[in-house]
Design a protein around this motif. Structure first.
Motif, PDB file in Angstrom:
ATOM      1  N   UNK B 145      29.910  17.722  43.174  1.00 27.23           N
ATOM      2  CA  UNK B 145      28.859  18.564  42.602  1.00 27.23           C
ATOM      3  C   UNK B 145      29.330  19.883  42.010  1.00 27.23           C
ATOM      4  N   UNK B 146      30.623  20.174  42.140  1.00 23.11           N
ATOM      5  CA  UNK B 146      31.065  21.539  41.813  1.00 23.11           C
ATOM      6  C   UNK B 146      31.324  21.751  40.328  1.00 23.11           C
ATOM      7  N   UNK B 147      31.312  20.651  39.540  1.00 20.68           N
ATOM      8  CA  UNK B 147      31.680  20.746  38.128  1.00 20.68           C
ATOM      9  C   UNK B 147      31.014  21.928  37.442  1.00 20.68           C
ATOM     10  N   UNK B 148      31.847  22.815  36.856  1.00 23.24           N
ATOM     11  CA  UNK B 148      31.316  23.954  36.116  1.00 23.24           C
ATOM     12  C   UNK B 148      31.018  25.162  36.969  1.00 23.24           C
ATOM     13  N   UNK B 184      25.738  28.211  45.850  1.00 26.37           N
ATOM     14  CA  UNK B 184      26.046  28.377  44.429  1.00 26.37           C
ATOM     15  C   UNK B 184      25.634  27.135  43.644  1.00 26.37           C
ATOM     16  N   UNK B 185      25.932  25.968  44.214  1.00 21.24           N
ATOM     17  CA  UNK B 185      25.556  24.717  43.529  1.00 21.24           C
ATOM     18  C   UNK B 185      24.037  24.584  43.479  1.00 21.24           C
ATOM     19  N   UNK B 186      23.373  24.879  44.604  1.00 23.83           N
ATOM     20  CA  UNK B 186      21.915  24.717  44.684  1.00 23.83           C
ATOM     21  C   UNK B 186      21.194  25.582  43.652  1.00 23.83           C
ATOM     22  N   UNK B 187      21.592  26.851  43.562  1.00 16.16           N
ATOM     23  CA  UNK B 187      20.901  27.744  42.633  1.00 16.16           C
ATOM     24  C   UNK B 187      21.455  27.668  41.205  1.00 16.16           C
ATOM     25  N   UNK B 188      22.620  27.005  41.025  1.00  9.36           N
ATOM     26  CA  UNK B 188      23.158  26.829  39.682  1.00  9.36           C
ATOM     27  C   UNK B 188      23.982  28.003  39.202  1.00  9.36           C
ATOM     28  N   UNK B 189      24.792  28.583  40.081  1.00  7.31           N
ATOM     29  CA  UNK B 189      25.699  29.643  39.661  1.00  7.31           C
ATOM     30  C   UNK B 189      25.575  30.889  40.512  1.00  7.31           C
ATOM     31  N   UNK B 190      26.517  31.813  40.292  1.00  9.89           N
ATOM     32  CA  UNK B 190      26.574  33.051  41.077  1.00  9.89           C
ATOM     33  C   UNK B 190      25.362  33.943  40.818  1.00  9.89           C
ATOM     34  N   UNK B 191      25.077  34.198  39.536  1.00  9.49           N
ATOM     35  CA  UNK B 191      23.982  35.080  39.172  1.00  9.49           C
ATOM     36  C   UNK B 191      22.632  34.523  39.654  1.00  9.49           C
ATOM     37  N   UNK B 209      19.276  18.341  49.200  1.00 11.37           N
ATOM     38  CA  UNK B 209      19.128  16.898  48.995  1.00 11.37           C
ATOM     39  C   UNK B 209      17.729  16.410  49.359  1.00 11.37           C
ATOM     40  N   UNK B 210      16.826  17.341  49.550  1.00  8.76           N
ATOM     41  CA  UNK B 210      15.439  17.027  49.909  1.00  8.76           C
ATOM     42  C   UNK B 210      15.348  16.043  51.068  1.00  8.76           C
ATOM     43  N   UNK B 225      23.646  19.018  53.038  1.00 10.43           N
ATOM     44  CA  UNK B 225      23.400  17.863  52.158  1.00 10.43           C
ATOM     45  C   UNK B 225      23.951  16.556  52.741  1.00 10.43           C
ATOM     46  N   UNK B 226      24.970  16.629  53.599  1.00 12.09           N
ATOM     47  CA  UNK B 226      25.516  15.376  54.144  1.00 12.09           C
ATOM     48  C   UNK B 226      24.976  15.070  55.543  1.00 12.09           C
ATOM     49  N   UNK B 227      24.137  15.952  56.105  1.00  6.76           N
ATOM     50  CA  UNK B 227      23.630  15.706  57.466  1.00  6.76           C
ATOM     51  C   UNK B 227      22.332  16.482  57.702  1.00  6.76           C
ATOM     52  N   UNK B 228      21.171  15.790  57.585  1.00  7.60           N
ATOM     53  CA  UNK B 228      19.866  16.439  57.675  1.00  7.60           C
ATOM     54  C   UNK B 228      19.630  17.139  59.012  1.00  7.60           C
ATOM     55  N   UNK B 229      20.441  16.814  60.025  1.00  4.24           N
ATOM     56  CA  UNK B 229      20.225  17.385  61.346  1.00  4.24           C
ATOM     57  C   UNK B 229      20.907  18.741  61.512  1.00  4.24           C
ATOM     58  N   UNK B 230      21.630  19.174  60.475  1.00  6.04           N
ATOM     59  CA  UNK B 230      22.473  20.356  60.644  1.00  6.04           C
ATOM     60  C   UNK B 230      22.070  21.463  59.676  1.00  6.04           C
ATOM     61  N   UNK B 231      22.030  22.699  60.184  1.00  2.00           N
ATOM     62  CA  UNK B 231      21.804  23.874  59.342  1.00  2.00           C
ATOM     63  C   UNK B 231      23.158  24.488  59.008  1.00  2.00           C
ATOM     64  N   UNK B 232      23.529  24.462  57.724  1.00  2.00           N
ATOM     65  CA  UNK B 232      24.825  24.998  57.301  1.00  2.00           C
ATOM     66  C   UNK B 232      24.905  26.494  57.612  1.00  2.00           C
ATOM     67  N   UNK B 233      23.734  27.177  57.657  1.00  2.00           N
ATOM     68  CA  UNK B 233      23.705  28.623  57.871  1.00  2.00           C
ATOM     69  C   UNK B 233      23.403  28.982  59.325  1.00  2.00           C
ATOM     70  N   UNK B 234      23.658  28.054  60.247  1.00  2.00           N
ATOM     71  CA  UNK B 234      23.287  28.284  61.656  1.00  2.00           C
ATOM     72  C   UNK B 234      23.959  29.532  62.232  1.00  2.00           C
TER      73      UNK B 234
END
Lengths: 457, 457
Positions: B145-148, B184-191, B209-210, B225-234
């Motif tokens: 997903x990181x392209x660009x 960054x990927x979710x919002x579509x860039x740094x800005x 990933x809804x 995105x790879x595990x609905x049971x986990x909060x990446x920002x925990x």
């Protein structure tokens, strides 16, 4: 119900003597006849003398003069006072005018203290024009229901007096004589009253005539049998109510004459006061100023309000308060504050908006980034916090400053303080004029604790 | 979206050079081939090097060795470590074993820091057997997903690093590298990420990933995105989250390279520390003891828990606390407490039961009528209150007493403190080993406040 021996012992001391009753009634009867002879008003005896519920020696006589409700207020006042003057003169009394809700005459006749009070002869207590008009209805109600309970009411009055919870004035915030009478009649005697009170909870409601009337927010609600809109216990504070509750429990567990005798509590000396205060380690401050020239029922609530506002100011300013109290003396009033800290750090924490609240957060940061601060703004649990200087690090400086006038003081208190006030700290608060008040503050105890400490040692 | 000049300026400094990239990748490729040649496991590069999202110079290489999930834990551990040893030797590396959730090998090859980590080759991230098994899925997801967005991720990482909010360790409680990538990927860039963050509220939920997955209580929820049971920002605290929010707002309002360079903050000297502390007027206390022999991710949460419990003990004992903080040093740990009062009155108020609660009220009164008290029990708002002596009037005495062991200390902190601890007060808290920590405590500011103070003066 047979009485326990200690109640009989107490009654033997407090029951008015037949001679005393006959004497007071005779004077009352002569005054009533004098009023009615004038043709201007009917008259009746009210109060505890009328109901035979006065404690021996405590025989103030209240004569109400009932005028035609068609009179205007001015006419009532004029005719009422002129009649009262005339009667006082006729009896050769020394007398003076006094003011409650409206003026009356206080006279001394044959060493009796007598009030001559003009009021309206309204047909029912719900149609009164002023509070005094209700009094005759109270007397009629009690006279109609007191049969067999006279001794019980005497015990209830002496019990509340000795416990320090008698009196509906603003300083005491306790039980009025009428409240003692209504409660005794409602529960069917002194002992049943205590049994019930031992189980009272805040918000207790007593509706003797089953008016099913309006709701009150007071800790004890006793619907006036003659007026469903009135709570007879409106002046009673939660503290006095539950002091009566603990006294009731204590007496029922172990009846004793100690509950009917207020133990003498001599004031402390300056030296003992100073020693007790040093042992506590707290920081005591007094504010004194000239007593405003109004009655206690006007001044005392203002003292309380002022002290409460100053307490909030102290706490907002970083000085934690343990207790406060107020005293209205003849010449001067005293507000007393006991603090857990007399000086506090120069730094104070000031909590700002949540960072998520964009506009406010930005303004807050802009402001404090430009100012001299001790630390911050920093983020704590999502809010900005900044550590800044406080204006007063010493409570004494705050209490001596004009910041006091920024808080809600009672009107007459404010007026008096504007003429000047004195702040004293620690043992310097001692003042012979307030010796009893200052002693009671340091030695504060509930009435039952005091009785137990006296009787069990 | 065109980048503002300062972003280009920053990227020119932090983007890995093509030579650096080629060099690290070549070594990685050789290691992968060596692993796979063994026939024991598959291998893959993970982490920022694999994704080309490493900041120049910061090129730690992570090689994961993916074993058959049919192996037992013991077999995985044994075969994984033996393979890693063999490869490290083959490359002529210096190496040592390390332990996270399970053991791995840390090697230095051609001045690169390389981790060789055994894990299970599970078919999906929801079937992992231990946390490390998830890492390959993260790498695959980001690569897909990181392209660009490579430059955007670099900017996001440098921005969070400079702001002091990068790192999901327990001391920082900030943003992990993977979290920067996902956002960054979710919002579509740094800005766009900054624009969105400027409006974040506590409890913000991002579900790329809804998955519509389970509910979390954390301040920021980013469903993995790879595990609905986990909060990446925990691991992200509310404070770090909103420091990022204010930085985003500050940067959007006025973009500048200052947001990408952590300003140097030299520690105070002993003299300045002492002067600043005296100006605050607060009462600082430090507790130091030997650092327990465990990793920071074990020790730091225990330091926080211990300091929090001691804070509660202080407040319960009458000492109001402004702030606390903890620091894990190599040799010693420090817990720091800033109090608003270092000594308190001997008297403390102890609040008892409501008088209406008959049984408890009676027991309370019985007890305290027999004891030596300063005042009471008395009735206040319907409750009993008694004024009694407190065991400690000086915070230093409390902190030096064994009362500390009555509160919830972390297990290893308790063990270390049982060997002894030191309490220092005021300027005596200064300690060269903790100079940076002590300076940061007194000079605490949010990152944006610090940038504004530096750039606007």
């Amino acid at each position: 119900m047979t009485r326990c021996p200690c109640e009989e012992e107490v009654l033997a001391k407090i029951r008015p003597t037949p001679e005393e009753q006959a004497y007071v009634r005779a004077i009352g009867q002569r005054l009533i006849e004098a009023v009615e002879r004038s043709g201007m008003a009917k008259a009746m005896m009210v109060g505890s003398v009328a109901r035979d519920t006065f404690v021996r020696g405590d025989r103030d006589l209240d004569i109400f003069m009932l005028f035609d409700p068609a009179l205007s207020r001015e006419e009532l006042q004029e005719q009422g006072l002129s009649l009262a003057h005339r009667i006082a003169e006729e009896f050769g009394a020394t007398w003076r005018e006094k003011y409650a809700e409206h003026p009356y005459v206080n006279a001394t006749i044959d060493s009796l203290d007598i009030d001559l009070v003009p009021c309206y002869a309204v047909p029912s207590a719900t149609e009164i024009k002023s509070a005094v008009d209700r009094t005759p209805f109270h007397t009629r109600y009690i006279l109609a229901h007191i049969d067999g309970y006279t001794d019980d009411v005497l015990l209830a009055k002496q019990f509340t007096k000795a416990g320090g919870v008698y009196g509906s004035d603003h300083m005491t915030e306790g039980f009025s004589g009428y409240l003692c009478e209504v409660l005794t009649i409602y529960y069917g005697g002194f002992r049943p009253l205590l049994l019930a009170a031992a189980r009272w909870r805040p918000g207790e409601v007593i509706d003797i005539e089953e008016h099913g009337a309006k709701r009150f927010e007071d800790p004890l609600v006793v619907i006036d049998p003659v007026d469903p809109e009135r709570n007879v216990a409106a002046a009673l504070s939660t503290s006095r109510m539950f002091e009566f509750v603990e006294l009731a429990r204590g007496y029922l567990a172990e009846p004793s004459v100690a509950f009917f005798c207020r133990p003498p509590s001599p004031p402390l000396t300056r030296e003992v006061f100073s020693r007790l205060l040093a042992a506590r380690g707290t920081h005591l401050f007094s504010i004194t100023f000239a007593t405003p020239d109004y009655t206690p029922d006007t001044v005392v609530p203002q003292l309380r309000k002022s002290a409460g506002s100053i307490r909030e100011l102290l706490e907002r300013s970083g000085f934690p308060v343990n207790r406060i109290d107020v005293c209205m003396g003849e010449e001067r009033c005293m507000l007393l504050f006991e603090l857990m800290a007399g000086t506090v750090p120069a730094m104070r924490r000031h909590i700002g908006p949540p960072v998520s609240s964009k506009g406010n957060a930005g303004k807050f940061l802009e402001k404090y980034v430009r100012e001299e601060v001790f630390a911050g703004p920093y983020v704590e649990d999502g809010r900005y916090v900044v550590e800044i200087a406080r204006p007063f690090t010493r409570a004494a400086d705050l209490l001596r400053s004009n910041a006091l006038f920024d808080v809600a003081l009672g009107k007459h208190v404010r007026g008096s303080m504007q003429q000047g006030w004195t702040v004293r700290a620690g043992a310097e608060c001692w003042d012979e004029e307030f010796a009893g008040f200052l002693s009671g503050f340091l030695e504060r105890s509930s009435p039952l604790a005091r009785i137990w400490r006296t009787t069990r040692r």
